[in-house]
Design an enzyme around this catalytic site. Sequence first.
Site, PDB file in Angstrom:
ATOM      1  N   ASN A  67       0.864  -1.176   0.000  1.00 23.10           N
ATOM      2  CA  ASN A  67       0.000   0.000   0.000  1.00 23.10           C
ATOM      3  C   ASN A  67       0.902   1.229   0.000  1.00 23.10           C
ATOM      4  O   ASN A  67       1.454   1.597   1.038  1.00 23.10           O
ATOM      5  CB  ASN A  67      -0.899  -0.035   1.244  1.00 23.10           C
ATOM      6  CG  ASN A  67      -1.867   1.136   1.288  1.00 23.10           C
ATOM      7  OD1 ASN A  67      -1.834   2.016   0.422  1.00 23.10           O
ATOM      8  ND2 ASN A  67      -2.718   1.156   2.292  1.00 23.10           N
TER       9      ASN A  67
ATOM     10  N   ARG B 111      -2.594  -2.081  -3.424  1.00 16.58           N
ATOM     11  CA  ARG B 111      -3.847  -1.355  -3.207  1.00 16.58           C
ATOM     12  C   ARG B 111      -3.811  -0.073  -4.031  1.00 16.58           C
ATOM     13  O   ARG B 111      -2.825   0.675  -3.981  1.00 16.58           O
ATOM     14  CB  ARG B 111      -3.970  -0.993  -1.724  1.00 16.58           C
ATOM     15  CG  ARG B 111      -5.172  -0.150  -1.441  1.00 16.58           C
ATOM     16  CD  ARG B 111      -4.926   0.821  -0.326  1.00 16.58           C
ATOM     17  NE  ARG B 111      -6.099   1.638  -0.104  1.00 16.58           N
ATOM     18  CZ  ARG B 111      -6.093   2.766   0.586  1.00 16.58           C
ATOM     19  NH1 ARG B 111      -4.974   3.210   1.116  1.00 16.58           N
ATOM     20  NH2 ARG B 111      -7.187   3.455   0.745  1.00 16.58           N
TER      21      ARG B 111
ATOM     22  N   HIS C 266     -12.799   2.981  -0.051  1.00 17.67           N
ATOM     23  CA  HIS C 266     -12.840   1.930   0.989  1.00 17.67           C
ATOM     24  C   HIS C 266     -13.587   0.686   0.512  1.00 17.67           C
ATOM     25  O   HIS C 266     -14.047  -0.111   1.329  1.00 17.67           O
ATOM     26  CB  HIS C 266     -13.556   2.396   2.269  1.00 17.67           C
ATOM     27  CG  HIS C 266     -12.870   3.496   3.002  1.00 17.67           C
ATOM     28  ND1 HIS C 266     -13.582   4.497   3.617  1.00 17.67           N
ATOM     29  CD2 HIS C 266     -11.583   3.752   3.229  1.00 17.67           C
ATOM     30  CE1 HIS C 266     -12.736   5.331   4.197  1.00 17.67           C
ATOM     31  NE2 HIS C 266     -11.512   4.900   3.973  1.00 17.67           N
TER      32      HIS C 266
ATOM     33  N   ARG D 157     -10.769  15.728   6.826  1.00 17.72           N
ATOM     34  CA  ARG D 157     -11.636  16.102   5.695  1.00 17.72           C
ATOM     35  C   ARG D 157     -12.977  16.616   6.219  1.00 17.72           C
ATOM     36  O   ARG D 157     -13.486  16.119   7.221  1.00 17.72           O
ATOM     37  CB  ARG D 157     -11.897  14.898   4.788  1.00 17.72           C
ATOM     38  CG  ARG D 157     -10.642  14.348   4.142  1.00 17.72           C
ATOM     39  CD  ARG D 157     -11.015  13.254   3.140  1.00 17.72           C
ATOM     40  NE  ARG D 157      -9.842  12.533   2.700  1.00 17.72           N
ATOM     41  CZ  ARG D 157      -9.643  11.224   2.868  1.00 17.72           C
ATOM     42  NH1 ARG D 157     -10.561  10.480   3.473  1.00 17.72           N
ATOM     43  NH2 ARG D 157      -8.551  10.651   2.428  1.00 17.72           N
TER      44      ARG D 157
ATOM     45  N   ARG E 132      -8.999   9.551  19.390  1.00 14.63           N
ATOM     46  CA  ARG E 132      -8.606   9.321  20.796  1.00 14.63           C
ATOM     47  C   ARG E 132      -8.329  10.653  21.498  1.00 14.63           C
ATOM     48  O   ARG E 132      -8.685  10.840  22.666  1.00 14.63           O
ATOM     49  CB  ARG E 132      -7.375   8.419  20.878  1.00 14.63           C
ATOM     50  CG  ARG E 132      -7.731   6.954  20.781  1.00 14.63           C
ATOM     51  CD  ARG E 132      -6.526   6.100  20.638  1.00 14.63           C
ATOM     52  NE  ARG E 132      -5.921   6.311  19.325  1.00 14.63           N
ATOM     53  CZ  ARG E 132      -5.055   5.482  18.759  1.00 14.63           C
ATOM     54  NH1 ARG E 132      -4.677   4.406  19.397  1.00 14.63           N
ATOM     55  NH2 ARG E 132      -4.556   5.729  17.576  1.00 14.63           N
TER      56      ARG E 132
ATOM     57  N   GLY F 271     -10.522   1.886  12.371  1.00 15.22           N
ATOM     58  CA  GLY F 271      -9.941   2.364  13.638  1.00 15.22           C
ATOM     59  C   GLY F 271     -10.948   2.809  14.689  1.00 15.22           C
ATOM     60  O   GLY F 271     -10.926   2.329  15.823  1.00 15.22           O
TER      61      GLY F 271
ATOM     62  N   GLU G  90     -14.047   0.073  15.112  1.00 12.68           N
ATOM     63  CA  GLU G  90     -13.685  -1.151  15.833  1.00 12.68           C
ATOM     64  C   GLU G  90     -13.403  -0.890  17.310  1.00 12.68           C
ATOM     65  O   GLU G  90     -13.540  -1.787  18.136  1.00 12.68           O
ATOM     66  CB  GLU G  90     -12.420  -1.779  15.200  1.00 12.68           C
ATOM     67  CG  GLU G  90     -12.683  -2.393  13.845  1.00 12.68           C
ATOM     68  CD  GLU G  90     -11.407  -2.779  13.101  1.00 12.68           C
ATOM     69  OE1 GLU G  90     -10.390  -3.076  13.759  1.00 12.68           O
ATOM     70  OE2 GLU G  90     -11.438  -2.786  11.856  1.00 12.68           O
ATOM     71  N   ASN G  91     -12.967   0.350  17.607  1.00  9.78           N
ATOM     72  CA  ASN G  91     -12.454   0.597  18.965  1.00  9.78           C
ATOM     73  C   ASN G  91     -13.271   1.527  19.837  1.00  9.78           C
ATOM     74  O   ASN G  91     -13.050   1.580  21.041  1.00  9.78           O
ATOM     75  CB  ASN G  91     -11.031   1.155  18.863  1.00  9.78           C
ATOM     76  CG  ASN G  91     -10.067   0.139  18.298  1.00  9.78           C
ATOM     77  OD1 ASN G  91      -9.837  -0.897  18.900  1.00  9.78           O
ATOM     78  ND2 ASN G  91      -9.528   0.427  17.133  1.00  9.78           N
TER      79      ASN G  91
ATOM     80  N   GLU H  41      -8.342  -5.453   4.692  1.00 11.30           N
ATOM     81  CA  GLU H  41      -8.200  -5.132   3.271  1.00 11.30           C
ATOM     82  C   GLU H  41      -7.065  -5.944   2.636  1.00 11.30           C
ATOM     83  O   GLU H  41      -7.145  -6.338   1.477  1.00 11.30           O
ATOM     84  CB  GLU H  41      -7.948  -3.631   3.103  1.00 11.30           C
ATOM     85  CG  GLU H  41      -9.189  -2.810   3.427  1.00 11.30           C
ATOM     86  CD  GLU H  41      -8.896  -1.385   3.817  1.00 11.30           C
ATOM     87  OE1 GLU H  41      -8.361  -1.169   4.933  1.00 11.30           O
ATOM     88  OE2 GLU H  41      -9.191  -0.477   3.028  1.00 11.30           O
TER      89      GLU H  41
HETATM   90  P1  ADP Z   1      -6.837   5.053   8.449  1.00  8.68           P
HETATM   91  O1  ADP Z   1      -8.024   5.631   7.730  1.00  8.68           O
HETATM   92  O2  ADP Z   1      -5.633   5.950   8.460  1.00  8.68           O
HETATM   93  O3  ADP Z   1      -6.533   3.603   8.113  1.00  8.68           O
HETATM   94  P2  ADP Z   1      -7.723   3.979  10.975  1.00  8.68           P
HETATM   95  O4  ADP Z   1      -8.770   3.102  10.435  1.00  8.68           O
HETATM   96  O5  ADP Z   1      -6.501   3.364  11.566  1.00  8.68           O
HETATM   97  O6  ADP Z   1      -7.297   5.095   9.962  1.00  8.68           O
HETATM   98  O7  ADP Z   1      -8.398   4.889  12.072  1.00  8.68           O
HETATM   99  C1  ADP Z   1      -7.720   5.880  12.784  1.00  8.68           C
HETATM  100  C2  ADP Z   1      -8.656   6.405  13.874  1.00  8.68           C
HETATM  101  O8  ADP Z   1      -9.018   5.304  14.725  1.00  8.68           O
HETATM  102  C3  ADP Z   1      -8.028   7.469  14.744  1.00  8.68           C
HETATM  103  O9  ADP Z   1      -8.931   8.555  14.896  1.00  8.68           O
HETATM  104  C4  ADP Z   1      -7.821   6.770  16.073  1.00  8.68           C
HETATM  105  O10 ADP Z   1      -8.035   7.629  17.162  1.00  8.68           O
HETATM  106  C5  ADP Z   1      -8.864   5.666  16.080  1.00  8.68           C
HETATM  107  N1  ADP Z   1      -8.368   4.525  16.835  1.00  8.68           N
HETATM  108  C6  ADP Z   1      -7.430   3.635  16.445  1.00  8.68           C
HETATM  109  N2  ADP Z   1      -7.183   2.729  17.426  1.00  8.68           N
HETATM  110  C7  ADP Z   1      -7.979   3.075  18.460  1.00  8.68           C
HETATM  111  C8  ADP Z   1      -8.175   2.535  19.768  1.00  8.68           C
HETATM  112  N3  ADP Z   1      -7.519   1.459  20.200  1.00  8.68           N
HETATM  113  N4  ADP Z   1      -9.092   3.135  20.559  1.00  8.68           N
HETATM  114  C9  ADP Z   1      -9.789   4.208  20.125  1.00  8.68           C
HETATM  115  N5  ADP Z   1      -9.623   4.769  18.903  1.00  8.68           N
HETATM  116  C10 ADP Z   1      -8.748   4.221  18.085  1.00  8.68           C
END
Ligand code: ADP
Length: 413
Positions: free
Chosen positions: A17, A104, A193, A254, A298, A344, A347-348, A397
């Site tokens: 990527n 990708r 995506h 964005r 975060r 990100g 999932e979290n 992905e």
């Molecule tokens: P990208 O689009 O760059 O691939 P990601 O899918 O990794 O981005 O998402 C990044 C976002 O996910 C950030 O805003 C980050 O704060 C959030 N994030 C990533 N890991 C965690 C976590 N463990 N807990 C809470 N938020 C998270």
Amino acid sequence: MFNRYFNRHIMIVLVINCGSSSIKYQLLDMKNADVYDLLAKGLVEKIGLPEGCLTHKPAGKQVLVREQPIADHKVGMKLVLDALVDPEYGVIRNFDDIEAVGHRIVQGADFFSGSALVDEDVMKKIEICCDFAPLHNPAHILGIRAMQNVLPDVPQVVTFDTAFHQTMEPYAYMYALPWEYYEKYRVRRYGAHGTSHQYVSRRGAEFAGIDLNNSKIITCHIGNGSSVTAIRNGKCVDTSMGFTPLEGMIMGTRCGIIDANIVPYIMKKENLTPDQMTQILNKKSGFLGISGVSSDARDMMRLIDEGDKKAKIVMKKLTFDIAKLVGGYIAELNGVDLIIFTAGIGENNAKLRRRVCEQLGYMGVRIDSEANENAHDETMISTPDSSVKVAMIPTNEELVIARDTMEIVQNLI
Ligand code: ADP
């Protein structure tokens, strides 16, 4: 233990990527379309800058960090390959072990509705698409060329973020602009995506015990970049990102959807060029633009705990942007069987998932708080009596790219 000669496998695939100054990679030992060993993954950063860096994470071995200037993508690719065969940090014996490379690609426009084997015609089309993805496609081309240079005999495949969205009907992909701009400049919705939406919808249907071919699914990919997609019978019906990944909801940097008249208004007031305005909309807006502090969710959560009002606006806007998109897509699909959160934030961030689902409470969506709070892997976060199933499915992905690469290369033989 990861040596190909002692493990039954179908193909070792290197997934790449490429960004303008970075290369993310994973080396996957594919046992079949679903089962694989991740042999190594890593990141080359700051290509072209004096302080370049490779971080290589081989499975079951120490992490290798190599700091050195990395002049261009070719040097970066060579560093990656050297790390993969390194006597101490390597995971394969030599370059010949890599049987295929999958790249990708962010933008394939309406040229590609699936992955493709790289040839000069494919390269030409990716180049045409640079116009619609000026930050990404040129970097992908550099990556493919660099890889052709260091591994000239290895087949390369490209997987497009836009391909999954090619099933949209004209009402969903056309903008209400003069038709000539579509014909002359290919201005239409392409989405992004797609690889992630495709993966989580298929995996989610399987996980939830739903027949994909007879299903209505809404996937919420919420990360640094975010998009929501409406999927009927496994095919994309509509998606929130547009001509470029700028459209849709608030994102890290964005702006998402805004009144288009704001753009010329600010340009005139601030005396900005189109490039400067593009930079503001894509890189200085979103969480960063409103909070003035960070593009990271975060940080927003931490700032809210400290009483920051702007961070609160950011997270509330994110919640309602998602809820409005999901609500709109429920209407467009005329129902929904499964809603999926991924990436990100999706999932979290359990709180965000709960808040979005609360907005759907009127139609009987019920969340299992404990399951939602503890969702670290694939999890059904809705209660058994919820009118709609809701799941958290981590995206993958790289697996889709490796699968497509393997399939296309196997068909060559
Ligand atoms: P990208 O689009 O760059 O691939 P990601 O899918 O990794 O981005 O998402 C990044 C976002 O996910 C950030 O805003 C980050 O704060 C959030 N994030 C990533 N890991 C965690 C976590 N463990 N807990 C809470 N938020 C998270």
